[in-house]
Design a protein around this motif. Structure first.
Motif, PDB file in Angstrom:
ATOM      1  N   GLU A   1       0.854  -1.146  -0.047  1.00  0.00           N
ATOM      2  CA  GLU A   1       0.061  -0.025   0.029  1.00  0.00           C
ATOM      3  C   GLU A   1       0.788   1.237   0.169  1.00  0.00           C
ATOM      4  O   GLU A   1       1.939   1.241   0.642  1.00  0.00           O
ATOM      5  CB  GLU A   1      -0.780   0.054   1.160  1.00  0.00           C
TER       6      GLU A   1
ATOM      7  N   TYR B   1       1.380   5.506   0.807  1.00  0.00           N
ATOM      8  CA  TYR B   1       0.690   6.418   1.632  1.00  0.00           C
ATOM      9  C   TYR B   1       1.594   7.512   1.249  1.00  0.00           C
ATOM     10  O   TYR B   1       2.699   7.642   1.112  1.00  0.00           O
ATOM     11  CB  TYR B   1       0.599   5.885   3.007  1.00  0.00           C
TER      12      TYR B   1
ATOM     13  N   PHE C   1      -1.783  -0.076  10.961  1.00  0.00           N
ATOM     14  CA  PHE C   1      -2.695   0.105  10.035  1.00  0.00           C
ATOM     15  C   PHE C   1      -3.190  -1.442   9.533  1.00  0.00           C
ATOM     16  O   PHE C   1      -3.782  -1.350   8.645  1.00  0.00           O
ATOM     17  CB  PHE C   1      -2.165   0.927   8.632  1.00  0.00           C
ATOM     18  N   GLU C   2      -2.715  -2.172  10.221  1.00  0.00           N
ATOM     19  CA  GLU C   2      -3.197  -3.532   9.934  1.00  0.00           C
ATOM     20  C   GLU C   2      -3.007  -3.960   8.440  1.00  0.00           C
ATOM     21  O   GLU C   2      -3.876  -4.387   7.939  1.00  0.00           O
ATOM     22  CB  GLU C   2      -4.554  -3.857  10.534  1.00  0.00           C
TER      23      GLU C   2
ATOM     24  N   LEU D   1     -17.179   8.940   4.980  1.00  0.00           N
ATOM     25  CA  LEU D   1     -15.969   8.406   6.002  1.00  0.00           C
ATOM     26  C   LEU D   1     -15.480   9.902   6.822  1.00  0.00           C
ATOM     27  O   LEU D   1     -14.697  10.432   6.178  1.00  0.00           O
ATOM     28  CB  LEU D   1     -14.968   8.105   5.166  1.00  0.00           C
TER      29      LEU D   1
ATOM     30  N   LEU E   1      -3.653   7.302   0.332  1.00  0.00           N
ATOM     31  CA  LEU E   1      -4.099   8.078   1.574  1.00  0.00           C
ATOM     32  C   LEU E   1      -3.241   8.843   2.239  1.00  0.00           C
ATOM     33  O   LEU E   1      -1.947   8.362   2.112  1.00  0.00           O
ATOM     34  CB  LEU E   1      -4.839   7.085   2.425  1.00  0.00           C
TER      35      LEU E   1
ATOM     36  N   ARG F   1      -7.363   0.293   0.270  1.00  0.00           N
ATOM     37  CA  ARG F   1      -8.077   0.019   1.592  1.00  0.00           C
ATOM     38  C   ARG F   1      -7.871   1.273   2.653  1.00  0.00           C
ATOM     39  O   ARG F   1      -6.983   1.690   2.573  1.00  0.00           O
ATOM     40  CB  ARG F   1      -7.225  -1.286   2.132  1.00  0.00           C
ATOM     41  N   ILE F   2      -8.822   1.218   3.447  1.00  0.00           N
ATOM     42  CA  ILE F   2      -8.522   2.186   4.341  1.00  0.00           C
ATOM     43  C   ILE F   2      -8.491   1.588   5.584  1.00  0.00           C
ATOM     44  O   ILE F   2      -9.241   1.043   6.124  1.00  0.00           O
ATOM     45  CB  ILE F   2      -9.735   3.251   4.499  1.00  0.00           C
ATOM     46  N   PRO F   3      -7.384   1.655   6.121  1.00  0.00           N
ATOM     47  CA  PRO F   3      -7.125   1.172   7.532  1.00  0.00           C
ATOM     48  C   PRO F   3      -7.731   1.409   8.688  1.00  0.00           C
ATOM     49  O   PRO F   3      -8.602   2.597   8.742  1.00  0.00           O
ATOM     50  CB  PRO F   3      -5.549   1.611   7.808  1.00  0.00           C
ATOM     51  N   ARG F   4      -8.028   0.673   9.443  1.00  0.00           N
ATOM     52  CA  ARG F   4      -8.770   0.733  10.909  1.00  0.00           C
ATOM     53  C   ARG F   4     -10.275   1.350  10.595  1.00  0.00           C
ATOM     54  O   ARG F   4     -10.658   2.443  11.185  1.00  0.00           O
ATOM     55  CB  ARG F   4      -7.838   1.576  11.835  1.00  0.00           C
ATOM     56  N   THR F   5     -11.040   0.897   9.580  1.00  0.00           N
ATOM     57  CA  THR F   5     -12.332   1.231   9.635  1.00  0.00           C
ATOM     58  C   THR F   5     -13.239  -0.008   9.520  1.00  0.00           C
ATOM     59  O   THR F   5     -12.634  -0.971   9.885  1.00  0.00           O
ATOM     60  CB  THR F   5     -12.648   2.127   8.513  1.00  0.00           C
TER      61      THR F   5
ATOM     62  N   PHE G   1     -17.134  -3.527   6.486  1.00  0.00           N
ATOM     63  CA  PHE G   1     -18.078  -3.449   5.311  1.00  0.00           C
ATOM     64  C   PHE G   1     -17.460  -2.248   4.511  1.00  0.00           C
ATOM     65  O   PHE G   1     -17.807  -2.224   3.134  1.00  0.00           O
ATOM     66  CB  PHE G   1     -19.439  -3.362   5.602  1.00  0.00           C
ATOM     67  N   VAL G   2     -16.500  -1.214   5.005  1.00  0.00           N
ATOM     68  CA  VAL G   2     -16.098  -0.136   4.041  1.00  0.00           C
ATOM     69  C   VAL G   2     -14.605  -0.657   3.322  1.00  0.00           C
ATOM     70  O   VAL G   2     -13.729  -1.116   4.170  1.00  0.00           O
ATOM     71  CB  VAL G   2     -15.699   1.098   4.969  1.00  0.00           C
TER      72      VAL G   2
ATOM     73  N   VAL H   1     -11.460   3.039  -0.917  1.00  0.00           N
ATOM     74  CA  VAL H   1     -11.845   4.182  -1.702  1.00  0.00           C
ATOM     75  C   VAL H   1     -11.515   3.901  -3.163  1.00  0.00           C
ATOM     76  O   VAL H   1     -10.601   3.174  -3.358  1.00  0.00           O
ATOM     77  CB  VAL H   1     -11.477   5.636  -1.146  1.00  0.00           C
TER      78      VAL H   1
ATOM     79  N   PRO I   1     -16.000   6.499  -1.478  1.00  0.00           N
ATOM     80  CA  PRO I   1     -15.744   5.162  -0.660  1.00  0.00           C
ATOM     81  C   PRO I   1     -16.654   4.252  -1.068  1.00  0.00           C
ATOM     82  O   PRO I   1     -17.808   4.412  -1.636  1.00  0.00           O
ATOM     83  CB  PRO I   1     -16.403   5.678   0.704  1.00  0.00           C
TER      84      PRO I   1
ATOM     85  N   ILE J   1     -18.548   0.484  -0.199  1.00  0.00           N
ATOM     86  CA  ILE J   1     -19.079  -0.465   0.717  1.00  0.00           C
ATOM     87  C   ILE J   1     -19.562  -1.743   0.115  1.00  0.00           C
ATOM     88  O   ILE J   1     -20.078  -2.028  -0.902  1.00  0.00           O
ATOM     89  CB  ILE J   1     -20.405   0.133   1.412  1.00  0.00           C
TER      90      ILE J   1
ATOM     91  N   ARG K   1     -22.389  -5.267   4.920  1.00  0.00           N
ATOM     92  CA  ARG K   1     -22.969  -4.477   5.291  1.00  0.00           C
ATOM     93  C   ARG K   1     -24.229  -5.038   5.780  1.00  0.00           C
ATOM     94  O   ARG K   1     -24.672  -4.702   6.842  1.00  0.00           O
ATOM     95  CB  ARG K   1     -23.370  -3.385   4.058  1.00  0.00           C
TER      96      ARG K   1
ATOM     97  N   LEU L   1     -21.377   3.875  11.082  1.00  0.00           N
ATOM     98  CA  LEU L   1     -20.148   3.653  11.117  1.00  0.00           C
ATOM     99  C   LEU L   1     -19.652   3.571  12.778  1.00  0.00           C
ATOM    100  O   LEU L   1     -18.801   3.003  12.952  1.00  0.00           O
ATOM    101  CB  LEU L   1     -19.020   4.672  10.430  1.00  0.00           C
TER     102      LEU L   1
END
Lengths: 667, 154
Positions: free
Chosen positions: A548, A550, A593-594, A639, A658, B35-39, B42-43, B46, B55, B57, B62, B144
């Motif tokens: 990924e 960043y 960030f897993e 978000l 990101l 991928r968006i970390p730590r969300t 189901f998200v 982006v 974003p 889903i 969901r 969320l």
């Protein structure tokens, strides 16, 4: 006549003029003897009056008219500039502002201002010898009539030893190129003096729209005879009559509204022509500008952002193709678009003046309400910031200023007991530094009472007893920004309504900035705000964490380094490294960030050392990609609160990367 | 005329769902999702939707339906409700039909595992059963935060 199309312009300009008047009246308060300021106010008021009368806002026009009368009396030294006069002027300004706001909101600008009008009239008639003026009106000897502004110029020039002359010049009947002769006469006169008024107007003269004679009003140091001789040197002149403009026949000239307007325009024209010699009038605005709808600028910005993304893509392609021709072209394009970027960004820059302008009034009012004496010093009002930031920064600054006046500056009696000047000073400073703009609000007040802050924080459960004992001064002051904090003993309606500095802090952080505070007991407090120059395009360092990508804002990076695994130490279960003699905690981005693991970790660990204030952290990544200009995009409305991510951007390959929020990663 | 509503029909597991066409901005094929970390799970992340970061889903997750590998038929339906714009990953999107509003019935308690909360109604057309989604509720961002809070508790 259809006026709606002019309404926007009218509102914009009225606001500008009101702002200008406001400022000048404040200046006048500081130096009541300065007549040039009164002139400046008069001019703005006059334009405003003209505009509102044209637009049919009678109340606005009549109130301005009354103001004008008072200003005129001041100018002619009939009434002195006193606090009472200024107060009434301010009240009238408030009324005018309210009217303009109402008009902007679709109202008709009507407002009951009879009281203020009465006050103004009372002021005007205070001790002015009005009857004497009217009696002279009938026997005026002057050929031309002058408006207030021109009179003022004439009077001032006379004081400086100039002669004010009226020339009546007639050309020969058979003169063919009348305009050319007029031009030559102008030339002759401008060598030795200055033309302040012509009859008929300059453009009429140029268009030969006059019979054979015209009148000029001239300021010069030469004698009447000398001028006459010089003008006769121009051929085809039939005759020249010169008469002196005396103070008496100046005052006698009663002026019709329409002529007055015309006159102002002419003066402005002449002023532009001969700016270098005009000393009595202040700047007539430098450089040419046009008004551009901000939406168009936003559109331009959006389009340019697209271009930046494509530029990134092109750079990537040219790198992989390794064609020298392509490389060269892409490089040149990058350079040009870099310049373009600068221009577009500066186009959106506005001086902070726009925000600062309203503060002197506010401070004056507040200080008066609180019975304190406060002097506001503004430094660096010409510092420029992106318009989006300007729009948002106003409220936080108001809050901080109120705070300084309410909590910072002491009452005059306390101040004199502490051997300070009774008048407290608040410095409002703005300056550029690197990619940031700093705004500082400094007062020379009592400073922050550390003990009181701690007590309050304990009381509100923000900190615990144990914590309170180990706090440094700086940490203690930071508590001010904690939510639900207010130290004022008495809740005044000025500050201390519970929505304290935490709101300010949130606002500034949402703009990508930061705020800090420092204070010395007894000597004052300084709030320092750091803001990014622009919000939409920024320089970042792209890094890879596993697969990924960043982006880390360059503004928060101190440096990058590659360390060996052995160099990682452990302290209190926290991995740290020794970075230039400082112990810096390691933050493993992969874990935080897993990130799904795909690669083996090597012996060498690339780290990015970032900072927040004076705290640092080393972010462990997998590889550095490089520095890049990126366009900041929001993650959208869905978000809203993502941990440690401040936004996103689109990379050259079309993918989204990101942007890390380093502030959230440093505890 | 006014009694008809155009809807887009998509598939999720074995059921057919419908969303009003005016909420659908476009239908996209699967593409790279950042991928968006730590969300919440189901998200999915982006995507770059023509310059707009959008974003995404996963609708299966969901609604608590088991996840499945994406296939050739997998689609992202870009929907917008109010100020919120998002993409919904569905198994397939295959139809646009005119729906007679009179044929819409209130939802039964549970339909195909999806909480009745998210369902506006069901419509029966010939032998097909269409589930009308309440997009406002599906896209409620407050969910969320609730979900995140739950996860951090665990």
């Amino acid at each position: 006549m259809e006026m709606t199309q002019y309404l926007d312009i009218f509102i914009d300009e009225s606001k500008e003029h009101l702002q200008a008047i406001n400022q000048q009246v404040l200046l006048l308060e500081k130096s009541p003897e300065e007549l040039s300021i009164v002139n400046e106010i008069f001019r703005s008021a006059h334009t405003l009056k003209g505009m509102s009368a044209t637009m049919g806002y009678e109340d606005l026009a009549s109130l301005t008219h009354c103001m004008e009368n008072v200003l005129d009396a001041i100018r002619n030294k009939k009434i002195p500039v006193t606090a009472a006069v200024l107060d009434v002027l301010f009240v009238s300004l408030d009324h005018l502002e309210a009217m303009v706001v109402e008009i902007a909101e679709g109202g008709n600008g009507k407002r009951d201002v009879s009281e203020t009008v009465r006050d103004l009239e009372a002021l005007e008639n205070g001790d002015s010898p009005a009857p004497a003026l009217t009696s002279k009106r009938s026997n005026t000897e002057s050929m031309q009539s002058y408006d207030q502004y021109e009179k003022q110029i004439i009077l001032q020039s006379k004081e400086q030893g100039f002669n004010a002359l009226e020339l009546s010049i007639s050309l020969r009947e058979d003169c063919i190129l009348k305009a050319a002769r007029v031009y030559m006469v102008f030339e002759v006169i401008e060598q030795i003096g200055e033309i302040i008024k012509t009859m008929p107007a300059v453009d009429m003269l140029e268009a030969e729209q006059f019979e054979t004679s015209f009148n000029l009003s001239v300021l010069t140091k030469e004698s009447a005879q000398d001028i006459k001789d010089r003008i006769f040197k121009v051929s085809e002149i039939e005759g020249v009559e010169v008469s002196e403009i005396t103070t008496e026949n100046l005052n006698a000239a009663a002026v019709e509204e329409s002529i007055e307007n015309q006159g102002v325009e002419q003066v402005v024209n002449n002023e532009n022509k001969k700016e270098e010699t005009q000393q009595n009038t202040s700047s007539a605005g430098s450089g040419k500008t046009i008004r551009v709808n901000i939406e168009r600028l936003d559109q331009l910005m959006n389009l340019f952002e697209e271009l930046v993304i494509d530029r990134g893509r092109l750079e990537e392609i040219s790198k992989s193709l390794k064609s020298s021709d392509l490389n060269e072209t892409v490089e040149r394009m990058s350079r040009v678009s870099g310049d373009l970027q600068n221009i577009i960004l500066t186009m959106r820059m506005v001086p902070v003046e726009q925000v600062f302008n309203r503060f002197p009034r506010m401070v004056r009012g507040l200080a008066k309400d609180l019975g304190k004496k406060v002097n506001l010093e503004i430094i660096g009002a010409d510092t420029e910031l992106d318009r989006t930031v300007i729009d948002e920064i106003g409220d936080p600054l108001v809050h901080l200023l109120r705070n300084s006046i309410d909590h910072g500056i002491e009452n005059p009696s306390i101040r004199s007991n502490a051997r300070k000047n009774e008048t407290g000073t608040i410095y409002l400073r703005a300056f550029h530094s690197g990619n940031h703009v700093f705004i500082e609000i400094e007062d020379d007040g009592a400073g922050i009472n550390k003990q009181k802050v701690l007590e309050k924080a304990l009381e509100n459960g923000i900190i615990t007893k144990e914590m309170s004992e180990n706090l440094t001064d700086k940490q203690c002051f930071e508590l001010l920004f904690a939510s639900g904090f207010s130290t004022a003993d008495v809740i005044s309606d000025i500050s201390g309504r519970g929505v304290g500095l935490d709101v300010v802090k949130n606002k500034i952080e949402s703009l990508g900035g930061s705020i800090s505070v420092d204070s010395t007991a007894g000597f004052g407090t300084i709030f320092s705000i750091q803001l990014p120059l622009t919000l939409s395009i920024m320089s970042v360092m792209l890094v890879e964490i596993q697969q990924e990508k960043y982006a880390i804002p360059l503004s928060s990076i101190i440096e990058t380094a590659i360390i060996k695994k052995e160099e990682i130490l452990s302290a209190h279960n926290q991995k740290v490294i020794d970075f230039r003699g400082k112990v810096v905690p390691l933050v493993n981005m992969k874990e935080i960030f897993e990130v799904p693991e795909t690669n083996e970790t090597s012996q060498h660990v690339p780290v990015v050392v970032v900072r927040k204030g004076d705290k640092m952290a080393a972010l462990v990544v997998d590889s550095f990609i490089g520095q890049q200009e990126i366009v900041l995009k929001s993650l959208g409305q869905y978000l809203t609160s993502v941990f440690a991510i401040s936004g996103a951007t689109i990379l050259g390959d079309g993918q989204v990367a990101l942007i890390l929020d380093c502030n959230a990663l440093i505890k | 005329m006014t009694n008809e509503e155009k809807v887009i029909i998509f598939q999720l597991k074995d059921e057919e769902y419908a969303v009003p066409v005016q909420h659908v901005k476009s239908i996209e094929r699967m593409q790279h999702i950042t991928r968006i970390p730590r969300t919440v799970d189901f998200v999915k992340g982006v995507i770059n939707l023509r310059g707009v970061v959008t974003p995404i889903i996963d609708l299966r997750l969901r609604f608590g339906i088991e996840e499945e590998l994406y296939t050739d038929t997998t689609r992202i339906i870009i929907v917008s409700v109010g100020t919120i714009e998002a993409g919904l990953i569905v198994d397939a999107a295959n139809d646009v039909i005119d729906l007679d509003k009179d044929s819409i019935e209130p939802p039964p308690e549970v339909v195909g595992g999806v909480d009745a909360e998210y369902i506006q109604g069901v419509a029966k057309i010939e032998k097909r059963l269409l589930i009308l989604l309440d997009l406002v509720k599906v896209l409620n961002p407050e969910k969320l935060d609730v979900q995140l809070a739950k996860e951090s508790l665990n």
